[in-house]
Design a protein around this motif. Structure first.
Motif, PDB file in Angstrom:
ATOM      1  N   ARG A 114      13.596   1.860  -1.655  1.00 23.78           N
ATOM      2  CA  ARG A 114      13.977   0.833  -0.556  1.00 23.78           C
ATOM      3  C   ARG A 114      15.099   1.143  -0.209  1.00 23.78           C
ATOM      4  N   PRO A 166       9.985   0.609  -6.612  1.00 21.91           N
ATOM      5  CA  PRO A 166       9.802   1.476  -5.243  1.00 21.91           C
ATOM      6  C   PRO A 166      11.010   1.827  -4.478  1.00 21.91           C
ATOM      7  N   GLU A 177       4.190   0.199 -12.063  1.00 19.29           N
ATOM      8  CA  GLU A 177       4.987  -1.362 -11.841  1.00 19.29           C
ATOM      9  C   GLU A 177       6.252  -1.316 -12.529  1.00 19.29           C
ATOM     10  N   ASP A 227       9.713  -8.669  -0.747  1.00 18.97           N
ATOM     11  CA  ASP A 227       9.831  -9.015  -2.341  1.00 18.97           C
ATOM     12  C   ASP A 227      10.791  -9.864  -2.299  1.00 18.97           C
ATOM     13  N   VAL A 266      10.795   0.413   2.906  1.00 22.52           N
ATOM     14  CA  VAL A 266      10.218   0.134   1.419  1.00 22.52           C
ATOM     15  C   VAL A 266       8.888   1.048   1.572  1.00 22.52           C
ATOM     16  N   GLN A 267       8.818   1.640   0.335  1.00 26.58           N
ATOM     17  CA  GLN A 267       7.596   2.221   0.152  1.00 26.58           C
ATOM     18  C   GLN A 267       6.874   1.420  -0.979  1.00 26.58           C
ATOM     19  N   GLN A 268       5.342   1.282  -0.558  1.00 20.59           N
ATOM     20  CA  GLN A 268       4.493   0.422  -1.766  1.00 20.59           C
ATOM     21  C   GLN A 268       3.378   1.398  -2.124  1.00 20.59           C
TER      22      GLN A 268
END
Length: 153
Positions: free
Chosen positions: A82, A80, A76, A151, A69-71
């Motif tokens: 995943r 992102p 928003e 998430d 996962v990239q955060q």
């Protein structure tokens, strides 16, 4: 009238990519065990940072399931990146199993198709994984103070 050439997957290219991705994972995360995670912080020179979280979901004798996962660095309103990746230890290969909650990618798709997947969708996803891992290897550094929060949405 020109006849459209049918896409034929290059299995040698796909397996070579899977082997190289497996090696990339071993460099980034050599000590994988169930529940473990590794976080890579990638800075862009300014105050902007992204985190790539690699979490070990399952470990079996011949396979390991990972979640990436990239955060950060995404507005928003954009989901992102995943993906879920399975490592095959007996074959030394890594394969993308899901991307953005889409699963089961075939080696070839007719185009157009109802889901609008590209003819070489599986190859493209595994190339994206290679680029993502290379970026972590080249520009990322391990963040030991970060705790992964899944998430729930």
């Amino acid at each position: 009238m020109l006849k459209k050439k049918r896409y034929v997957p290059d299995l040698q290219q796909l397996s070579s990519l899977a082997e190289k991705n497996y090696l990339r994972f071993l460099k980034l995360f050599p000590d994988m065990e169930a529940g473990a995670e590794r976080v890579f912080v990638i800075s862009s020179g300014s105050s902007h940072q992204a985190r790539v979280v690699i979490r070990v979901e399952e470990v079996h004798p011949y396979t390991t399931m990972l979640q990436l996962v990239q955060q950060g660095l995404s507005p928003e309103w954009i989901q992102p990146p995943r993906m879920q990746v399975r490592l095959y230890h007996d074959a030394n290969m890594a394969e993308v199993l899901s991307y953005q909650n889409q699963r089961r990618f075939e080696g070839r798709y007719q185009y157009p198709n109802p889901t609008m997947r590209l003819p070489d969708e599986k190859l493209q996803l595994n190339r994206f994984l290679a680029d993502w891992l290379d970026h972590c290897l080249q520009y990322g550094h391990v963040d030991t103070a970060f705790e992964f929060l899944p998430d729930l949405s």
